[in-house]
Each structure stands twice: as structure tokens, then as C-alpha cells.
Design a protein around this motif. Structure first.
Motif, PDB file in Angstrom:
ATOM      1  N   MET A   2       0.638  -1.200   0.048  1.00 15.56           N
ATOM      2  CA  MET A   2      -0.066  -0.003  -0.067  1.00 15.56           C
ATOM      3  C   MET A   2       0.896   1.245  -0.040  1.00 15.56           C
ATOM      4  SD  MET A   2      -3.179   1.025  -0.018  1.00 15.56           S
ATOM      5  CE  MET A   2      -4.087   1.940   0.468  1.00 15.56           C
ATOM      6  N   ILE A   3       1.788   1.280   0.802  1.00 16.13           N
ATOM      7  CA  ILE A   3       2.932   2.359   0.843  1.00 16.13           C
ATOM      8  C   ILE A   3       3.347   2.584  -0.313  1.00 16.13           C
ATOM      9  CG2 ILE A   3       4.783   3.352   2.223  1.00 16.13           C
ATOM     10  CD1 ILE A   3       3.947   2.241   4.638  1.00 16.13           C
ATOM     11  N   LYS A   4       3.892   1.808  -0.978  1.00 14.18           N
ATOM     12  CA  LYS A   4       4.587   1.521  -2.408  1.00 14.18           C
ATOM     13  C   LYS A   4       3.591   2.323  -3.349  1.00 14.18           C
ATOM     14  CE  LYS A   4       8.042  -1.671  -3.862  1.00 14.18           C
ATOM     15  NZ  LYS A   4       8.363  -3.048  -4.250  1.00 14.18           N
ATOM     16  N   LYS A   5       2.285   1.753  -3.521  1.00 12.54           N
ATOM     17  CA  LYS A   5       1.590   2.453  -4.287  1.00 12.54           C
ATOM     18  C   LYS A   5       1.462   3.947  -4.069  1.00 12.54           C
ATOM     19  CE  LYS A   5      -1.290  -1.648  -5.388  1.00 12.54           C
ATOM     20  NZ  LYS A   5      -2.753  -2.326  -5.238  1.00 12.54           N
ATOM     21  N   GLN A   6       1.117   4.476  -2.931  1.00  8.40           N
ATOM     22  CA  GLN A   6       0.832   5.735  -2.624  1.00  8.40           C
ATOM     23  C   GLN A   6       2.438   6.445  -3.039  1.00  8.40           C
ATOM     24  OE1 GLN A   6       0.262   5.587   1.739  1.00  8.40           O
ATOM     25  NE2 GLN A   6      -1.952   5.690   1.492  1.00  8.40           N
ATOM     26  N   ALA A   7       3.518   5.869  -2.737  1.00  8.22           N
ATOM     27  CA  ALA A   7       4.664   6.548  -3.207  1.00  8.22           C
ATOM     28  C   ALA A   7       4.743   6.726  -4.654  1.00  8.22           C
ATOM     29  CB  ALA A   7       5.855   5.958  -2.638  1.00  8.22           C
ATOM     30  N   SER A   8       4.359   5.747  -5.139  1.00 12.81           N
ATOM     31  CA  SER A   8       4.589   5.669  -6.924  1.00 12.81           C
ATOM     32  C   SER A   8       3.526   6.745  -7.410  1.00 12.81           C
ATOM     33  CB  SER A   8       4.089   4.487  -7.439  1.00 12.81           C
ATOM     34  OG  SER A   8       3.099   4.081  -7.189  1.00 12.81           O
ATOM     35  N   ILE A   9       2.073   6.724  -6.741  1.00 12.48           N
ATOM     36  CA  ILE A   9       1.240   7.772  -7.161  1.00 12.48           C
ATOM     37  C   ILE A   9       1.755   9.005  -6.892  1.00 12.48           C
ATOM     38  CG2 ILE A   9      -1.028   8.908  -6.465  1.00 12.48           C
ATOM     39  CD1 ILE A   9      -1.306   6.430  -8.376  1.00 12.48           C
ATOM     40  N   LEU A  10       2.339   9.546  -5.581  1.00 11.35           N
ATOM     41  CA  LEU A  10       2.882  10.680  -5.506  1.00 11.35           C
ATOM     42  C   LEU A  10       3.911  11.205  -6.333  1.00 11.35           C
ATOM     43  CD1 LEU A  10       2.616  10.487  -1.558  1.00 11.35           C
ATOM     44  CD2 LEU A  10       1.177  11.824  -3.002  1.00 11.35           C
ATOM     45  N   ILE A  11       4.865  10.225  -6.810  1.00 10.14           N
ATOM     46  CA  ILE A  11       5.998  10.523  -7.500  1.00 10.14           C
ATOM     47  C   ILE A  11       5.393  11.051  -8.990  1.00 10.14           C
ATOM     48  CG2 ILE A  11       7.969   9.544  -8.786  1.00 10.14           C
ATOM     49  CD1 ILE A  11       8.555   7.998  -6.109  1.00 10.14           C
TER      50      ILE A  11
ATOM     51  N   ILE B 116      -7.669   9.017  -5.349  1.00 10.63           N
ATOM     52  CA  ILE B 116      -8.189   9.315  -4.007  1.00 10.63           C
ATOM     53  C   ILE B 116      -8.044   8.138  -3.037  1.00 10.63           C
ATOM     54  CG2 ILE B 116     -10.378   9.728  -2.840  1.00 10.63           C
ATOM     55  CD1 ILE B 116     -11.335  11.339  -5.308  1.00 10.63           C
ATOM     56  N   ASN B 117      -8.246   6.982  -3.274  1.00 12.14           N
ATOM     57  CA  ASN B 117      -7.927   5.969  -2.622  1.00 12.14           C
ATOM     58  C   ASN B 117      -6.308   5.872  -2.092  1.00 12.14           C
ATOM     59  OD1 ASN B 117     -10.606   5.171  -2.713  1.00 12.14           O
ATOM     60  ND2 ASN B 117     -10.536   3.622  -4.094  1.00 12.14           N
ATOM     61  N   GLN B 118      -5.633   6.263  -3.020  1.00  8.99           N
ATOM     62  CA  GLN B 118      -4.186   6.099  -2.816  1.00  8.99           C
ATOM     63  C   GLN B 118      -3.735   7.031  -1.933  1.00  8.99           C
ATOM     64  OE1 GLN B 118      -2.126   3.681  -3.775  1.00  8.99           O
ATOM     65  NE2 GLN B 118      -3.980   2.597  -4.476  1.00  8.99           N
ATOM     66  N   ILE B 119      -4.127   8.230  -2.053  1.00 13.97           N
ATOM     67  CA  ILE B 119      -3.661   9.515  -1.306  1.00 13.97           C
ATOM     68  C   ILE B 119      -4.430   9.572  -0.054  1.00 13.97           C
ATOM     69  CG2 ILE B 119      -5.056  11.514  -2.359  1.00 13.97           C
ATOM     70  CD1 ILE B 119      -2.317  12.944  -2.634  1.00 13.97           C
ATOM     71  N   GLY B 120      -5.778   9.042   0.198  1.00 15.18           N
ATOM     72  CA  GLY B 120      -6.239   8.847   1.474  1.00 15.18           C
ATOM     73  C   GLY B 120      -7.692   9.512   1.223  1.00 15.18           C
ATOM     74  N   ASN B 121      -7.895  10.866   0.744  1.00 17.53           N
ATOM     75  CA  ASN B 121      -9.253  11.532   0.415  1.00 17.53           C
ATOM     76  C   ASN B 121      -9.342  12.436  -0.466  1.00 17.53           C
ATOM     77  OD1 ASN B 121      -8.682  14.035   1.691  1.00 17.53           O
ATOM     78  ND2 ASN B 121      -9.102  12.877   3.824  1.00 17.53           N
ATOM     79  N   GLU B 122     -10.487  12.935  -0.873  1.00 17.53           N
ATOM     80  CA  GLU B 122     -10.341  13.872  -2.230  1.00 17.53           C
ATOM     81  C   GLU B 122      -9.978  15.273  -1.550  1.00 17.53           C
ATOM     82  OE1 GLU B 122     -14.149  16.142  -4.080  1.00 17.53           O
ATOM     83  OE2 GLU B 122     -14.289  13.949  -3.904  1.00 17.53           O
ATOM     84  N   GLU B 123     -10.098  15.556  -0.313  1.00 16.93           N
ATOM     85  CA  GLU B 123      -9.596  16.996   0.119  1.00 16.93           C
ATOM     86  C   GLU B 123      -7.923  16.996   0.028  1.00 16.93           C
ATOM     87  OE1 GLU B 123     -11.840  15.143   1.983  1.00 16.93           O
ATOM     88  OE2 GLU B 123     -13.344  16.568   1.335  1.00 16.93           O
ATOM     89  N   LYS B 124      -7.243  15.662   0.292  1.00 18.42           N
ATOM     90  CA  LYS B 124      -5.837  15.550   0.270  1.00 18.42           C
ATOM     91  C   LYS B 124      -5.258  15.588  -1.333  1.00 18.42           C
ATOM     92  CE  LYS B 124      -5.006  12.986   4.308  1.00 18.42           C
ATOM     93  NZ  LYS B 124      -4.397  11.705   4.810  1.00 18.42           N
ATOM     94  N   LEU B 125      -6.123  15.066  -2.141  1.00 17.07           N
ATOM     95  CA  LEU B 125      -5.771  15.185  -3.463  1.00 17.07           C
ATOM     96  C   LEU B 125      -5.943  16.785  -4.280  1.00 17.07           C
ATOM     97  CD1 LEU B 125      -5.270  13.112  -5.954  1.00 17.07           C
ATOM     98  CD2 LEU B 125      -7.659  13.335  -6.607  1.00 17.07           C
TER      99      LEU B 125
ATOM    100  N   ARG C 256     -10.228   6.644 -12.594  1.00 17.05           N
ATOM    101  CA  ARG C 256      -8.840   7.224 -12.157  1.00 17.05           C
ATOM    102  C   ARG C 256      -8.640   7.887 -10.955  1.00 17.05           C
ATOM    103  NH1 ARG C 256      -5.368   7.760 -17.926  1.00 17.05           N
ATOM    104  NH2 ARG C 256      -6.163   5.809 -19.032  1.00 17.05           N
ATOM    105  N   LEU C 257      -9.629   8.940 -11.123  1.00 12.66           N
ATOM    106  CA  LEU C 257      -9.583   9.723  -9.807  1.00 12.66           C
ATOM    107  C   LEU C 257      -9.768   9.173  -8.536  1.00 12.66           C
ATOM    108  CD1 LEU C 257     -11.164  13.101 -11.045  1.00 12.66           C
ATOM    109  CD2 LEU C 257      -9.174  12.649 -10.174  1.00 12.66           C
ATOM    110  N   THR C 258     -11.070   8.169  -8.714  1.00 10.63           N
ATOM    111  CA  THR C 258     -11.045   7.325  -7.456  1.00 10.63           C
ATOM    112  C   THR C 258      -9.987   6.486  -7.029  1.00 10.63           C
ATOM    113  OG1 THR C 258     -13.647   7.055  -8.205  1.00 10.63           O
ATOM    114  CG2 THR C 258     -12.707   5.288  -6.702  1.00 10.63           C
ATOM    115  N   TYR C 259      -9.391   6.143  -8.102  1.00  9.82           N
ATOM    116  CA  TYR C 259      -7.972   5.351  -7.596  1.00  9.82           C
ATOM    117  C   TYR C 259      -6.974   6.363  -6.948  1.00  9.82           C
ATOM    118  CZ  TYR C 259      -3.633   2.843  -8.381  1.00  9.82           C
ATOM    119  OH  TYR C 259      -2.307   2.344  -7.949  1.00  9.82           O
TER     120      TYR C 259
END
Length: 162
Positions: free
Chosen positions: A1-10, A100-109, A95-98
Motif C-alpha cells: 500500500m505504501i509503495k503504491k502511494q509513493a508511486s502515485i505521489l511521484i 483518491i484511494n491512494q492518497i487518502g481522501n478527495e481533500e488531500k488530492l 482514475r480519480l477514485t483510484y
């Protein structure tokens, strides 16, 4: 999960950086397929994304891939292959749902991109449309192909050992 979040953020960071940097760098056309141009900034953006993901691609490979993508999109236009606005919107939502799920919530995105959801969608819409066209065109090209395991084995055996 953390790996996915890191790749999304990058990935998101590179999109943000490329959008920000395009405002300050004079762009140039490095290739043309039909009526579509391949820009230097597109090659650079893909190169940075590949490097961030640890891929070992050179700029020539990236340029060739971009030309192939533009060729598929151009051929889709010639063959009257289309994607509906509803299909594009559905894929944008997926894609946006994906994200949002990776980053936590819509506000964070929204905070991360510094844009509203509508602005993020607007930025992504044309890219998503072209990707859907490419997928559909690729499907058309390979739809009539059938390769047996024996044909694959025969081809492999005929390859030079190097």
C-alpha cells in the motif's frame, strides 16, 4: 500500500512539475504524425516519469513510443474509431477514485495538486481520451490474430542465440 502511494505521489509530482515547467520553457516540435505533434516537453516528461519509476529507457525509446502512440491515435481517426465523452468521463472518474484511494481522501488530492477536482479532470481529459483511442485501435489491429503455442516455440527456436 505504501509503495503504491509513493508511486502515485511521484507520478503526480512529475505531472505537476512538467505542467509548471512548461510555462517557462519554450517548447519545440520534435516529430509529427498526421496532424499530431510530438513535443520536446512530452519526451522530457516521459523520461522523468520513467526515471522516477526506475525504468531504464533512453530518450530515443521514449520518442519512438510517443510516435507509435500518435500513430495509433491518428489511425483511429482515419478508421473512424471513436470514444464517447461518456466513456472518457467514466475513465476519468475511475482514475480519480483510484488516486483518491491512494492518497487518502478527495481533500488531500485537491490539496496535493492545488486544483479543484474539475481542474484536475480538465487537465487529464485529453490524455485519457487519447489513451482510450489507442487501446481501441490496438484491439482492432490484433483482433484477427491467432498464434498457437507451437508457432511461438518455432519462432523462438529460430532466433539467433545472442
Amino acid at each position: 500500500m505504501i509503495k503504491k502511494q509513493a508511486s502515485i505521489l511521484i507520478f503526480s509530482l512529475f505531472i505537476s512539475v512538467s505542467i509548471f515547467s512548461q510555462a517557462f520553457i519554450a517548447d519545440k516540435i520534435v516529430g509529427v504524425v498526421g496532424k499530431s505533434a510530438v513535443l520536446y516537453s512530452e519526451v522530457e516528461e516521459q523520461y522523468m516519469q520513467a526515471a522516477a519509476q526506475g525504468a531504464r529507457l533512453d530518450k530515443c525509446q521514449i520518442f519512438e513510443d510517443l510516435l507509435s502512440q500518435k500513430l495509433l491515435v491518428t489511425q483511429a481517426g482515419v478508421d473512424s474509431i471513436e470514444v464517447s465523452p461518456a466513456e472518457v468521463e467514466l475513465e476519468l472518474e475511475r482514475r480519480l477514485t483510484y488516486f483518491i484511494n491512494q492518497i487518502g481522501n478527495e481533500e488531500k488530492l485537491v490539496e496535493y495538486f492545488g486544483k479543484s477536482i474539475l481542474e484536475i479532470k480538465d487537465d487529464m481529459r485529453e490524455t485519457v481520451r487519447e489513451q482510450l483511442l489507442m487501446q481501441r485501435m490496438q484491439g482492432e489491429i490484433v483482433s484477427g490474430l491467432s498464434i498457437t503455442p507451437n508457432e511461438v516455440k518455432s519462432y523462438y527456436n529460430k532466433l539467433h542465440k545472442d
